[in-house]
Structures are given as structure tokens and as C-alpha cells.
Scaffold this active site. Structure first.
Site, PDB file in Angstrom:
ATOM      1  N   HIS A   1      -6.109  -3.214   7.858  1.00  0.00           N
ATOM      2  CA  HIS A   1      -5.323  -3.984   9.035  1.00  0.00           C
ATOM      3  C   HIS A   1      -4.187  -4.849   8.424  1.00  0.00           C
ATOM      4  O   HIS A   1      -4.578  -5.511   7.347  1.00  0.00           O
ATOM      5  CB  HIS A   1      -6.112  -4.907   9.774  1.00  0.00           C
ATOM      6  CG  HIS A   1      -5.667  -5.142  11.144  1.00  0.00           C
ATOM      7  ND1 HIS A   1      -4.885  -6.188  11.318  1.00  0.00           N
ATOM      8  CD2 HIS A   1      -5.741  -4.352  12.568  1.00  0.00           C
ATOM      9  CE1 HIS A   1      -4.129  -6.195  12.620  1.00  0.00           C
ATOM     10  NE2 HIS A   1      -4.919  -5.275  13.317  1.00  0.00           N
TER      11      HIS A   1
ATOM     12  N   HIS B   1      -1.178   2.638  14.743  1.00  0.00           N
ATOM     13  CA  HIS B   1      -1.490   1.888  15.729  1.00  0.00           C
ATOM     14  C   HIS B   1      -2.529   2.334  16.370  1.00  0.00           C
ATOM     15  O   HIS B   1      -3.608   2.383  15.952  1.00  0.00           O
ATOM     16  CB  HIS B   1      -0.238   1.585  16.287  1.00  0.00           C
ATOM     17  CG  HIS B   1      -0.023   0.300  17.006  1.00  0.00           C
ATOM     18  ND1 HIS B   1      -1.114  -0.666  17.258  1.00  0.00           N
ATOM     19  CD2 HIS B   1       1.027  -0.182  17.814  1.00  0.00           C
ATOM     20  CE1 HIS B   1      -0.547  -1.550  18.227  1.00  0.00           C
ATOM     21  NE2 HIS B   1       0.585  -1.355  18.362  1.00  0.00           N
TER      22      HIS B   1
ATOM     23  N   ASP C   1     -10.897   0.303  15.575  1.00  0.00           N
ATOM     24  CA  ASP C   1     -10.714   1.807  16.179  1.00  0.00           C
ATOM     25  C   ASP C   1     -11.807   2.462  15.401  1.00  0.00           C
ATOM     26  O   ASP C   1     -11.999   3.430  15.639  1.00  0.00           O
ATOM     27  CB  ASP C   1      -9.422   2.372  15.256  1.00  0.00           C
ATOM     28  CG  ASP C   1      -8.225   1.770  16.486  1.00  0.00           C
ATOM     29  OD1 ASP C   1      -8.415   1.668  17.601  1.00  0.00           O
ATOM     30  OD2 ASP C   1      -7.009   1.470  15.802  1.00  0.00           O
TER      31      ASP C   1
HETATM   32  N1  CMC Z   1      -7.192   4.060   3.232  1.00  0.00           N
HETATM   33  C1  CMC Z   1      -6.765   3.913   2.040  1.00  0.00           C
HETATM   34  N2  CMC Z   1      -5.904   3.035   1.693  1.00  0.00           N
HETATM   35  C2  CMC Z   1      -5.398   2.129   2.203  1.00  0.00           C
HETATM   36  C3  CMC Z   1      -5.728   2.142   3.579  1.00  0.00           C
HETATM   37  C4  CMC Z   1      -6.462   2.916   4.125  1.00  0.00           C
HETATM   38  N3  CMC Z   1      -7.028   3.092   5.596  1.00  0.00           N
HETATM   39  N4  CMC Z   1      -5.096   1.111   4.284  1.00  0.00           N
HETATM   40  C5  CMC Z   1      -4.222   0.515   3.269  1.00  0.00           C
HETATM   41  N5  CMC Z   1      -4.466   1.118   2.266  1.00  0.00           N
HETATM   42  C6  CMC Z   1      -3.918   0.728   0.692  1.00  0.00           C
HETATM   43  C7  CMC Z   1      -2.602   1.156   0.523  1.00  0.00           C
HETATM   44  O1  CMC Z   1      -2.577   2.567   0.229  1.00  0.00           O
HETATM   45  C8  CMC Z   1      -1.934   0.097  -0.295  1.00  0.00           C
HETATM   46  O2  CMC Z   1      -2.361   0.379  -1.614  1.00  0.00           O
HETATM   47  P1  CMC Z   1      -1.684   0.299  -3.078  1.00  0.00           P
HETATM   48  O3  CMC Z   1      -1.530  -1.353  -2.714  1.00  0.00           O
HETATM   49  O4  CMC Z   1      -2.224   0.577  -4.111  1.00  0.00           O
HETATM   50  O5  CMC Z   1      -0.284   0.667  -2.668  1.00  0.00           O
HETATM   51  C9  CMC Z   1      -2.841  -1.250   0.155  1.00  0.00           C
HETATM   52  O6  CMC Z   1      -3.911  -0.590   0.752  1.00  0.00           O
HETATM   53  C10 CMC Z   1      -2.079  -2.072   1.157  1.00  0.00           C
HETATM   54  O7  CMC Z   1      -1.657  -0.982   2.314  1.00  0.00           O
HETATM   55  P2  CMC Z   1      -0.359  -1.319   3.128  1.00  0.00           P
HETATM   56  O8  CMC Z   1       0.038  -0.072   3.731  1.00  0.00           O
HETATM   57  O9  CMC Z   1       0.601  -1.965   2.590  1.00  0.00           O
HETATM   58  O10 CMC Z   1      -0.968  -2.286   4.413  1.00  0.00           O
HETATM   59  P3  CMC Z   1      -0.411  -2.263   5.846  1.00  0.00           P
HETATM   60  O11 CMC Z   1      -0.859  -3.855   6.267  1.00  0.00           O
HETATM   61  O12 CMC Z   1       1.048  -2.022   5.811  1.00  0.00           O
HETATM   62  O13 CMC Z   1      -1.286  -1.419   6.509  1.00  0.00           O
HETATM   63  C11 CMC Z   1      -2.570  -0.265   8.134  1.00  0.00           C
HETATM   64  C12 CMC Z   1      -2.194  -1.577   7.654  1.00  0.00           C
HETATM   65  C13 CMC Z   1      -3.474  -0.533   9.358  1.00  0.00           C
HETATM   66  C14 CMC Z   1      -1.522   0.463   8.911  1.00  0.00           C
HETATM   67  C15 CMC Z   1      -3.187   0.761   7.179  1.00  0.00           C
HETATM   68  O14 CMC Z   1      -4.181  -0.125   6.757  1.00  0.00           O
HETATM   69  C16 CMC Z   1      -3.646   2.061   7.710  1.00  0.00           C
HETATM   70  O15 CMC Z   1      -2.785   2.801   7.623  1.00  0.00           O
HETATM   71  N6  CMC Z   1      -4.970   2.145   7.995  1.00  0.00           N
HETATM   72  C17 CMC Z   1      -5.363   3.269   8.728  1.00  0.00           C
HETATM   73  C18 CMC Z   1      -4.771   3.463   9.996  1.00  0.00           C
HETATM   74  C19 CMC Z   1      -5.575   2.531  11.011  1.00  0.00           C
HETATM   75  O16 CMC Z   1      -6.884   2.482  10.868  1.00  0.00           O
HETATM   76  N7  CMC Z   1      -4.917   1.771  11.896  1.00  0.00           N
HETATM   77  C20 CMC Z   1      -5.570   1.110  12.923  1.00  0.00           C
HETATM   78  C21 CMC Z   1      -4.826  -0.372  12.868  1.00  0.00           C
HETATM   79  S1  CMC Z   1      -5.899  -1.505  13.816  1.00  0.00           S
HETATM   80  C22 CMC Z   1      -5.630  -0.965  15.564  1.00  0.00           C
HETATM   81  C23 CMC Z   1      -4.258  -1.729  15.905  1.00  0.00           C
HETATM   82  O17 CMC Z   1      -4.228  -3.099  15.570  1.00  0.00           O
HETATM   83  O18 CMC Z   1      -3.274  -1.031  16.358  1.00  0.00           O
END
Ligand code: CMC
Length: 427
Positions: free
Chosen positions: A308, A267, A365
Site C-alpha cells: 500500500h 486501486h 483487498d
Molecule cells: N508484490 C511484489 N512487490 C511489490 C508489491 C507487490 N504487491 N507492491 C510493491 N512491491 C515492491 C515494488 O516492486 C518495489 O520494489 P523495489 O523497491 O525493489 O523496486 C517496492 O515494493 C515499492 O513499490 P512501489 O510501487 O513504489 O509502491 P507503491 O507505494 O507505489 O505501490 C501499490 C502501492 C498498492 C500500488 C503496490 O503495492 C501494488 O501494486 N500492490 C498490488 C495491487 C494492490 O493490492 N492494490 C490495492 C491497494 S489497496 C486498495 C486501495 O486503496 O485502492
């Protein structure tokens, strides 16, 4: 694998057991499942809330497929260009842009309440001096509930308004003090001649032994950072504030809970993690290795600042922040190698099939860390700045929730533990 299935069908006429569809002003409609359990004895299962609207809200709208973010209907790009953080905070709290008089009154209220009770300063001294600013903020904001508890009647709109004002007004001094304490510098007081952002910057960077003139370009860039981070509908920290508030808890305690939730690297902690990642990459030549690691399913590593839960096209905030970062770096004459690495990384990742398929784009971010670093913020203050900005959103959601009466939030669960069993007689 599930053993039974339900196929939802859309009909124009209510039928036995059918559930109503609720239409919002914008965005997808929602099936109203409030009576599902009472009528059919079955729960809805949605861990992570991927398909669940947890509430109705009229504050912020995000259209993740089209990269749209609206505060009370106004596009974030327009607010970032024409407005300022205090006006945006008013808008979020009240639903409309203020008239000049309303804005003046609001600004004066913030100035009236921007000091911390002197006893609060002793809380800072109780922390280890190397404590993370977010740990200090969680503690100090929670502690404020001890100062303003019996005086808040949640049924009284004037009391609620004052609590919201206190939170927005005091947060800059709390955030600045959580840093100055760690570097052993006496905390400066707010200067009521300055605007909100300049005031925070002088409390953060000013020293007791010399005059501190805030650079207007940096003050404006900081104000834009605050505008961009002020609200983002039902994210983890805002939902935490709302859930804590649903029990009638003290608003300062609710916001402390929000700060705790924001701290995580998935987050608000992501910009700190982005900078760490860019520094570790070190040179443009290392980018392919990092991309390969992010794609490797046997590794838990993710490209920080990418992806995201809601934005599946682009994050409109990331464009504004990238622009601000370039402007500030040029203004300060800084040639930051991390900016080049970030831009190359974005270019390579956004063309890579893995990221394209999964709709992973730079989020807010990705560039905010570079901008904050150029402005002189230490890395561990990045999330604290986010918390400062998001306070406007948290209190707006808190006010919205208080004006409704939907009762305490109480999710259910799908129990998968042991069945009932007897305590062993021979134990
Ligand atoms: N790098 C590599 N792979 C990723 C990433 C990433 N940053 N984000 C998602 N994926 C992949 C994930 O491994 C999954 O792959 P598969 O379908 O093969 O299993 C797929 O994309 C979907 O991921 P998810 O975890 O279901 O996506 P989510 O919507 O639950 O997660 C997130 C969103 C922001 C937590 C995630 O993208 C992440 O961990 N990003 C890095 C951390 C980050 O930058 N966070 C800031 C968010 S914006 C600020 C805020 O609003 O707080």
C-alpha cells in the site's frame, strides 16, 4: 542525476526565501510551497505525490506506519463494530455523528432519492450485455449529470447537499442494475422498508418471480464492507473527484471520473485481481512459485492484495475484513479452498525478507474478494461494490472542496521534450 541540490533546513525564524511549515492536527507537517515559484522561479517535482499534500482536509486520517485509519477522528475498527454505513456516511459528510433525529432525517432523505429516473434505465440497455459493471457505472453516473445539471447551483449549500444525497441514494440501484442487466434479469426497485445494505442485496440478488429475504448476517457483513471502503483520504479516485470538481464541474460527472480511476487494478480493481491470482495458484503447494515470481524483478507480476502506498505496517481494514470473511464462511457453511490459500500466502509472504524489507502487508483487498464471493457476488462486481461504498467519501470530499475556494487545480510539469525548433521547410 541532478546537477544542483537544495538542502532544506528547519529554522524558527523566517529568513529570506524561507517557506512556512504547516502543522496538521495529526500526521507529518507540510512545507507550504505555494509561493515557491513566484519567489524563486523553481517548481517542486513529485510525480505520484509521494511527498505532496494536495490539499487540507478534515475528513479522514491515515497513519500508515501504525496502521491507523480514522474517519473524522473515529477509529475504523470502532465504526465497523458499532456503527452502520448510513451513520458513517453522515459522519463523513457532516463531521459529527448524527443525533437520532438527524439520523432519521438523513435516512429519509436517502429513501426519498433512491429511485432512478425511468429514462436512466434506457442507458443500461445501450450497453453490450457483457459490459463490465464498472464501465456501465462510469457511463450511467456520468449520464446522471444530464438529468441534474441546471438544477444545481454550486454556490447554494442546500443544492450541494441534495446532489450529495442523490449520489449516495441512487448508487445502490445503479450498481445492482449494472449487474442484473448483464444477466438479463429485470431490475428490482428499492424497498423503503429495508436498510441501505439489505436494499442493495435484494436489488442485486432478488428475482422478479419470488420473494427475497435478505440474510441479516450477510446484510451486516456487507454493511461492514461499505464502512471499511467508505473513505481513504487522498487516494487516486478521491483526488480525481477533487481535481474534476476544482473546475466547477457537475458533481455526477466528477464522481463518474472517480469511478473510472477506481477501476484500475492498482486501486479498487485489486480485489478482483486477488481472486484471479488465488484461483490461478490453485493449491497451497504452488505458493512458493508465486512468491518467487512476485520477487523476480524481470517480471511485472505483483502479489495482488499486498502493499500500500501509505500503510507500511498493516492495513487495519484487512484485519476486520478477514474476521468478517471467516464469520460469513462459517455462517454459510462454505469451505473455500481460496481462504486457506490466502491465509498460507499471507503467512509465508509476511515472513519473507523481500516483503518485510519493503513493508508489504495484506491490504483491504486481500480478503474482501473471498468475502464477496462467499456472499454470491460475481468477481466483476467487486470493484462496483467498492465504488458504491466510496461514493460516501467522494461526495464528502466534493462538499469539503466546494466549501473552500482554492481555485482550479493545475499541476505544473518538468518539461523534458524537444527545445523550440522550426517546422522543416521541405516537408
Ligand atoms: N508484490 C511484489 N512487490 C511489490 C508489491 C507487490 N504487491 N507492491 C510493491 N512491491 C515492491 C515494488 O516492486 C518495489 O520494489 P523495489 O523497491 O525493489 O523496486 C517496492 O515494493 C515499492 O513499490 P512501489 O510501487 O513504489 O509502491 P507503491 O507505494 O507505489 O505501490 C501499490 C502501492 C498498492 C500500488 C503496490 O503495492 C501494488 O501494486 N500492490 C498490488 C495491487 C494492490 O493490492 N492494490 C490495492 C491497494 S489497496 C486498495 C486501495 O486503496 O485502492
Amino acid at each position: 542525476m541532478a546537477s544542483k541540490f537544495v538542502t532544506p533546513t528547519l529554522t524558527d525564524q523566517p529568513t529570506d526565501g524561507s517557506l512556512p511549515i504547516l502543522e496538521g492536527t495529526l500526521g507529518p507537517a507540510a512545507v507550504d510551497i505555494q509561493t515557491l515559484f513566484a519567489r524563486q522561479g523553481i517548481l517542486a517535482y513529485d510525480p505520484g505525490f509521494r511527498s505532496t499534500a494536495s490539499c487540507k482536509s478534515s475528513i479522514t486520517f491515515v497513519d500508515g506506519d501504525n496502521g491507523v485509519l480514522l474517519y473524522r477522528g473515529y477509529p475504523i475498527e470502532e465504526l465497523a463494530q458499532h456503527s452502520n454505513f448510513v451513520e458513517v456516511a453522515y459522519l463523513l459528510m457532516n463531521g459529527e455523528l448524527p443525533t437520532p433525529n438527524q439520523l432519521r432525517t438523513f435516512q429519509n432523505e436517502l429513501l426519498d432519492f433512491n429511485l432512478l429516473h425511468d429514462q436512466v434505465m434506457s442507458f443500461f440497455r445501450g450497453f453490450r450485455r457483457d459490459a463490465h459493471p464498472m464501465a456501465v457505472m462510469v457511463g450511467v453516473v456520468g449520464a446522471l449529470s444530464a438529468f441534474y445539471h441546471d438544477v444545481i447551483d454550486l454556490q447554494n449549500p442546500a443544492d450541494r447537499h441534495r446532489a450529495a444525497i442523490r449520489l449516495i441514494a441512487k448508487m445502490p440501484m445503479i450498481a445492482a442494475a449494472s449487474y442484473t442487466y448483464s444477466v438479463g434479469r429485470p431490475q428490482r426497485y428499492p424497498n423503503n422498508e429495508l436498510d441501505y445494505s439489505s436494499n442493495f442485496l435484494q436489488m442485486m440478488f432478488g428475482r422478479p418471480n419470488r420473494e427475497h429475504k435478505v440474510d441479516p448476517v450477510l446484510a451486516r457483513a456487507f454493511d461492514v464492507i461499505l464502512i471499511l471502503h467508505a473513505d481513504h483520504e487522498q487516494n487516486a479516485s478521491t483526488s480525481t473527484v477533487r481535481m474534476a470538481a476544482s473546475s466547477g464541474a457537475n458533481p455526477f460527472a466528477c464522481v463518474a471520473a472517480g469511478i473510472a480511476s477506481l477501476w484500475g487494478p492498482a486501486h479498487g480493481g485489486a480485489n478482483e485481481a486477488v481472486l484471479k491470482m488465488l484461483s490461478e495458484i490453485g493449491t497451497v503447494e504452488n505458493i512458493p512459485k508465486v512468491i518467487a515470481r512476485a520477487k523476480d524483478k524481470s517480471s511485472s507480476f505483483r502479489l495482488m492484495g499486498f502493499g500500500h502506498r501509505v500503510y507500511k505496517n498493516f492495513d487495519p481494514r484487512s484485519r476486520v475484513i478477514q474476521q468478517q470473511a471467516s464469520q460469513v464462511l462459517t455462517h454459510l457453511g462454505i469451505d473455500d479452498p481460496l481462504l486457506e490459500i490466502a491465509m498460507r500466502l499471507e503467512e509465508i509472504a509476511t515472513k519473507d525478507e523481500y516483503f518485510v524489507e519493503r513493508k508489504l502487508y495484506p491490504n483491504v483487498d486481500f480478503y474482501s474478494g473471498i468475502l464477496l464471493r462467499a456472499m454470491g457476488f460475481p468477481v466483476n462486481m467487486f470493484t462496483a461494490v467498492f465504488a458504491l461504498a466510496r461514493t460516501a467519501g467522494w461526495v464528502s470530499h466534493w462538499l469539503e472542496l466546494q466549501s473552500e475556494n482554492h481555485g482550479i487545480d493545475r499541476p505544473r510539469q518538468l518539461y523534458v521534450g524537444s527545445g523550440k525548433r522550426s517546422y522543416p521547410a521541405n516537408k
